[in-house]
Design a protein around this motif. Sequence first.
Motif, PDB file in Angstrom:
ATOM      1  N   ALA A   1      89.282  19.323  76.482  1.00  0.00           N
ATOM      2  CA  ALA A   1      88.222  19.067  77.464  1.00  0.00           C
ATOM      3  C   ALA A   1      88.698  18.033  78.464  1.00  0.00           C
ATOM      4  O   ALA A   1      89.533  17.174  78.137  1.00  0.00           O
ATOM      5  CB  ALA A   1      86.946  18.591  76.778  1.00  0.00           C
ATOM      6  N   LEU A   2      88.144  18.110  79.665  1.00  0.00           N
ATOM      7  CA  LEU A   2      88.469  17.167  80.737  1.00  0.00           C
ATOM      8  C   LEU A   2      87.175  16.685  81.380  1.00  0.00           C
ATOM      9  O   LEU A   2      86.282  17.490  81.671  1.00  0.00           O
ATOM     10  CB  LEU A   2      89.347  17.832  81.805  1.00  0.00           C
ATOM     11  N   MET A   3      87.076  15.383  81.620  1.00  0.00           N
ATOM     12  CA  MET A   3      85.869  14.778  82.177  1.00  0.00           C
ATOM     13  C   MET A   3      86.200  14.062  83.485  1.00  0.00           C
ATOM     14  O   MET A   3      87.192  13.323  83.543  1.00  0.00           O
ATOM     15  CB  MET A   3      85.270  13.777  81.174  1.00  0.00           C
TER      16      MET A   3
ATOM     17  N   ALA B   1      72.932  15.515  84.096  1.00  0.00           N
ATOM     18  CA  ALA B   1      72.449  16.751  83.468  1.00  0.00           C
ATOM     19  C   ALA B   1      73.297  17.954  83.860  1.00  0.00           C
ATOM     20  O   ALA B   1      72.783  19.026  84.192  1.00  0.00           O
ATOM     21  CB  ALA B   1      70.982  16.996  83.795  1.00  0.00           C
ATOM     22  N   ASN B   2      74.621  17.780  83.830  1.00  0.00           N
ATOM     23  CA  ASN B   2      75.534  18.901  84.067  1.00  0.00           C
ATOM     24  C   ASN B   2      75.650  19.754  82.805  1.00  0.00           C
ATOM     25  O   ASN B   2      75.625  19.234  81.687  1.00  0.00           O
ATOM     26  CB  ASN B   2      76.925  18.396  84.445  1.00  0.00           C
ATOM     27  N   ASN B   3      75.810  21.051  82.995  1.00  0.00           N
ATOM     28  CA  ASN B   3      76.117  21.929  81.864  1.00  0.00           C
ATOM     29  C   ASN B   3      77.609  21.921  81.579  1.00  0.00           C
ATOM     30  O   ASN B   3      78.431  21.789  82.491  1.00  0.00           O
ATOM     31  CB  ASN B   3      75.683  23.362  82.163  1.00  0.00           C
ATOM     32  N   LEU B   4      77.952  22.089  80.310  1.00  0.00           N
ATOM     33  CA  LEU B   4      79.353  22.253  79.940  1.00  0.00           C
ATOM     34  C   LEU B   4      79.760  23.707  80.162  1.00  0.00           C
ATOM     35  O   LEU B   4      78.991  24.631  79.883  1.00  0.00           O
ATOM     36  CB  LEU B   4      79.573  21.855  78.481  1.00  0.00           C
ATOM     37  N   VAL B   5      80.965  23.889  80.683  1.00  0.00           N
ATOM     38  CA  VAL B   5      81.495  25.219  80.956  1.00  0.00           C
ATOM     39  C   VAL B   5      82.853  25.326  80.271  1.00  0.00           C
ATOM     40  O   VAL B   5      83.735  24.495  80.494  1.00  0.00           O
ATOM     41  CB  VAL B   5      81.657  25.468  82.472  1.00  0.00           C
ATOM     42  N   THR B   6      83.012  26.328  79.430  1.00  0.00           N
ATOM     43  CA  THR B   6      84.287  26.579  78.766  1.00  0.00           C
ATOM     44  C   THR B   6      84.899  27.830  79.380  1.00  0.00           C
ATOM     45  O   THR B   6      84.244  28.883  79.465  1.00  0.00           O
ATOM     46  CB  THR B   6      84.092  26.765  77.256  1.00  0.00           C
ATOM     47  N   LEU B   7      86.150  27.708  79.832  1.00  0.00           N
ATOM     48  CA  LEU B   7      86.783  28.809  80.566  1.00  0.00           C
ATOM     49  C   LEU B   7      88.249  28.952  80.166  1.00  0.00           C
ATOM     50  O   LEU B   7      88.832  28.070  79.534  1.00  0.00           O
ATOM     51  CB  LEU B   7      86.639  28.585  82.080  1.00  0.00           C
ATOM     52  N   ASP B   8      88.801  30.102  80.525  1.00  0.00           N
ATOM     53  CA  ASP B   8      90.208  30.390  80.243  1.00  0.00           C
ATOM     54  C   ASP B   8      91.086  29.904  81.390  1.00  0.00           C
ATOM     55  O   ASP B   8      90.825  30.201  82.567  1.00  0.00           O
ATOM     56  CB  ASP B   8      90.433  31.904  80.100  1.00  0.00           C
ATOM     57  N   LEU B   9      92.126  29.153  81.036  1.00  0.00           N
ATOM     58  CA  LEU B   9      93.177  28.786  81.979  1.00  0.00           C
ATOM     59  C   LEU B   9      94.516  29.092  81.338  1.00  0.00           C
ATOM     60  O   LEU B   9      94.702  28.851  80.132  1.00  0.00           O
ATOM     61  CB  LEU B   9      93.130  27.286  82.313  1.00  0.00           C
TER      62      LEU B   9
ATOM     63  N   TYR C   1      94.475  29.280  77.392  1.00  0.00           N
ATOM     64  CA  TYR C   1      93.829  28.203  76.634  1.00  0.00           C
ATOM     65  C   TYR C   1      92.377  28.080  77.090  1.00  0.00           C
ATOM     66  O   TYR C   1      92.075  28.216  78.280  1.00  0.00           O
ATOM     67  CB  TYR C   1      94.550  26.873  76.874  1.00  0.00           C
ATOM     68  N   ARG C   2      91.488  27.839  76.125  1.00  0.00           N
ATOM     69  CA  ARG C   2      90.075  27.625  76.445  1.00  0.00           C
ATOM     70  C   ARG C   2      89.863  26.130  76.693  1.00  0.00           C
ATOM     71  O   ARG C   2      90.075  25.292  75.814  1.00  0.00           O
ATOM     72  CB  ARG C   2      89.177  28.087  75.299  1.00  0.00           C
ATOM     73  N   ILE C   3      89.433  25.792  77.917  1.00  0.00           N
ATOM     74  CA  ILE C   3      89.277  24.404  78.335  1.00  0.00           C
ATOM     75  C   ILE C   3      87.819  24.168  78.740  1.00  0.00           C
ATOM     76  O   ILE C   3      87.217  25.001  79.421  1.00  0.00           O
ATOM     77  CB  ILE C   3      90.200  24.075  79.530  1.00  0.00           C
ATOM     78  N   THR C   4      87.270  23.021  78.342  1.00  0.00           N
ATOM     79  CA  THR C   4      85.894  22.674  78.675  1.00  0.00           C
ATOM     80  C   THR C   4      85.851  21.610  79.764  1.00  0.00           C
ATOM     81  O   THR C   4      86.554  20.599  79.683  1.00  0.00           O
ATOM     82  CB  THR C   4      85.137  22.170  77.435  1.00  0.00           C
ATOM     83  N   VAL C   5      85.020  21.870  80.761  1.00  0.00           N
ATOM     84  CA  VAL C   5      84.709  20.893  81.810  1.00  0.00           C
ATOM     85  C   VAL C   5      83.211  20.978  82.059  1.00  0.00           C
ATOM     86  O   VAL C   5      82.529  21.823  81.482  1.00  0.00           O
ATOM     87  CB  VAL C   5      85.487  21.198  83.121  1.00  0.00           C
ATOM     88  N   ASN C   6      82.681  20.115  82.907  1.00  0.00           N
ATOM     89  CA  ASN C   6      81.272  20.292  83.285  1.00  0.00           C
ATOM     90  C   ASN C   6      81.164  21.219  84.492  1.00  0.00           C
ATOM     91  O   ASN C   6      82.163  21.540  85.129  1.00  0.00           O
ATOM     92  CB  ASN C   6      80.589  18.935  83.533  1.00  0.00           C
TER      93      ASN C   6
ATOM     94  N   SER D   1      75.906  23.675  76.610  1.00  0.00           N
ATOM     95  CA  SER D   1      74.927  22.596  76.509  1.00  0.00           C
ATOM     96  C   SER D   1      74.922  21.704  77.753  1.00  0.00           C
ATOM     97  O   SER D   1      75.884  21.667  78.523  1.00  0.00           O
ATOM     98  CB  SER D   1      75.258  21.713  75.295  1.00  0.00           C
ATOM     99  N   ILE D   2      73.855  20.942  77.893  1.00  0.00           N
ATOM    100  CA  ILE D   2      73.824  19.837  78.844  1.00  0.00           C
ATOM    101  C   ILE D   2      74.784  18.764  78.335  1.00  0.00           C
ATOM    102  O   ILE D   2      74.836  18.478  77.134  1.00  0.00           O
ATOM    103  CB  ILE D   2      72.396  19.271  78.966  1.00  0.00           C
ATOM    104  N   ASP D   3      75.531  18.148  79.248  1.00  0.00           N
ATOM    105  CA  ASP D   3      76.534  17.169  78.823  1.00  0.00           C
ATOM    106  C   ASP D   3      75.930  16.010  78.039  1.00  0.00           C
ATOM    107  O   ASP D   3      76.520  15.539  77.053  1.00  0.00           O
ATOM    108  CB  ASP D   3      77.348  16.660  80.017  1.00  0.00           C
ATOM    109  N   LEU D   4      74.743  15.562  78.432  1.00  0.00           N
ATOM    110  CA  LEU D   4      74.115  14.449  77.714  1.00  0.00           C
ATOM    111  C   LEU D   4      73.753  14.843  76.286  1.00  0.00           C
ATOM    112  O   LEU D   4      73.891  14.035  75.355  1.00  0.00           O
ATOM    113  CB  LEU D   4      72.873  13.975  78.468  1.00  0.00           C
TER     114      LEU D   4
END
Length: 580
Positions: A422-424, A450-458, A524-529, A552-555
Amino acid sequence: MSPSVLRRGTVAAAVTTAMTGLVVAAALAPAAAAPNGPKPVEIQLLALNDFHGALEPPTGSGGRVQTGPDPDGSGGPLTAPTVDAGGAEYLATQLRQLAEAQRRQNTITVAAGDLIGASPLLSAAFHDEPTIEALGLAGLDYASVGNHEFDEGPAELLRIQNGGCHPVDGCADGTPYEGADFQYLSANAFVTETGQPLLDPYAVHNVQGVKVGFIGMTLEGTSQIVSQQGVAGLEFRDEVETANRYAAELQARGVETIVVLLHEGGAQSGPDAWNVDGCSNLGGPIVEIANGMSDAIDVVVSGHTHQAYNCTVDGKVVSSAGNNGRLVTDIDLTVDKRTGDVIDSATRVDNVIVERGVAADPAQTALIARYREALGPIATEVVGDAATDIRRTADAEGETPLGNLIADAQLADTRDEGAVAALMNPGGVRADLLAGPITYEEAFTVQPFANNLVTLDLTGAQLDCVLEQQYARAGNPVVLQPSSTLRYTVSTGGTAGPAADPCSGQKVGGLTIDGVAVVPTQTYRITVNNFLAGGGDGFTQLRTGTNAVTGSIDLDAFTAYLGANRPVSAPATDRITTVA
């Protein structure tokens, strides 16, 4: 306008001449009216910026103002003398006292954006309606929009201006929302479909027969630092071209005293940079912008960088009052009533500290109490414990303990989606966590968007390009905070790629996930907001990711992680390593 500005600061004036040609001269006596001519009109501008919903006195470094240099002369904040400052109750009192001291009832109160957004829970839980109400009570007249005014999109900004209950949450405090008592101005945010400004570009205020024009703008790069949903259907135009266009229009209407309220700024540097009423080597975008503006513009009230300064650039007053309502800029103008021109030699500017020794404004106290009651017990719910203070202060590589902790929480929340790292974004981390019990309100203050988390392929190559993109900004890298699974090196001698081709950079090497070298062709599956996933902060390479899943919401992810890891400790900042 000449570069003469008198400083009446309560802080010692340790001012150096900036390389941009900024000059602070000794005060000259106000110019007298010509024989048999009308007496000049004296006008007071009281200015603030980047309030960010700080209704209650802000805590930590965000609630203090440095009043002197470090004893060791470094100019840093850690051991320097400070004073507690800020809070709507004291800000309102300070504004009133400054206006009363002027005694001519010619006071206009203005602001340079980010009044709302990235706000504490007390304001954000009610979509920042409490802040708008509080600033109206404090006498605010005009404000430019900042990038955070677009956090919930243009329709919500128009509701904030005009009133009405929230379309989803209704009137959350149980009372109607009447809209802002002040006027938002937005000269360079245009509706793409119509080509028209989203809000009025300027306003004209009449003071004893003198017309004063106010042009409001946000930074041209707003679309790069706000979620794509927030700026959908809008385009943001060049600050200089926009200011000059409307300055000419105002002059055509007989307005010669012109003030720009601009949500863009700069910062002082050098050993005297601590001086909130000084002008030590001002740098940043505001310098080029002010230099490019028409000579018809007399004052630029700036913001965005959360810095304080009191300068003259190309003959224009250029000021900023920090953030969180800790300062008020007091600008006194004397205007020739015959011509409408500012008499330069009589201009006086002062950044005044909003100290908490003054009496609290009773109307603000009542407003805060009303919304605190409406907020209820959710604010004080304990969601975790911190074994130590967990700070957002960056090390030499740009890594922060709190940023790492948040990235770890986001990875833990999205493991079920196959996430391996994950990257923030560092700008989304808004406050420190202090040792002891952590309340929901404190966690919210850290992550208020209140950002949503997004998991995507890179692919490995795309991930490498994302990391190279951190350094594709000359002298101003934005370092994403990595989860514990992701590690890499940064070469001091490596070449950063240009913004147009960040993938060509040679700064990043040794990239591993879970200790295994990343393969360029592997996925690779990477999570960002969702802010980053939409290309926020200029990370356009993340838009090339595929198979995105919104979670989910990041909070929520953060509070769940805090609860599952009690007590939580500050992670080491060893995920990014510098090599020669």
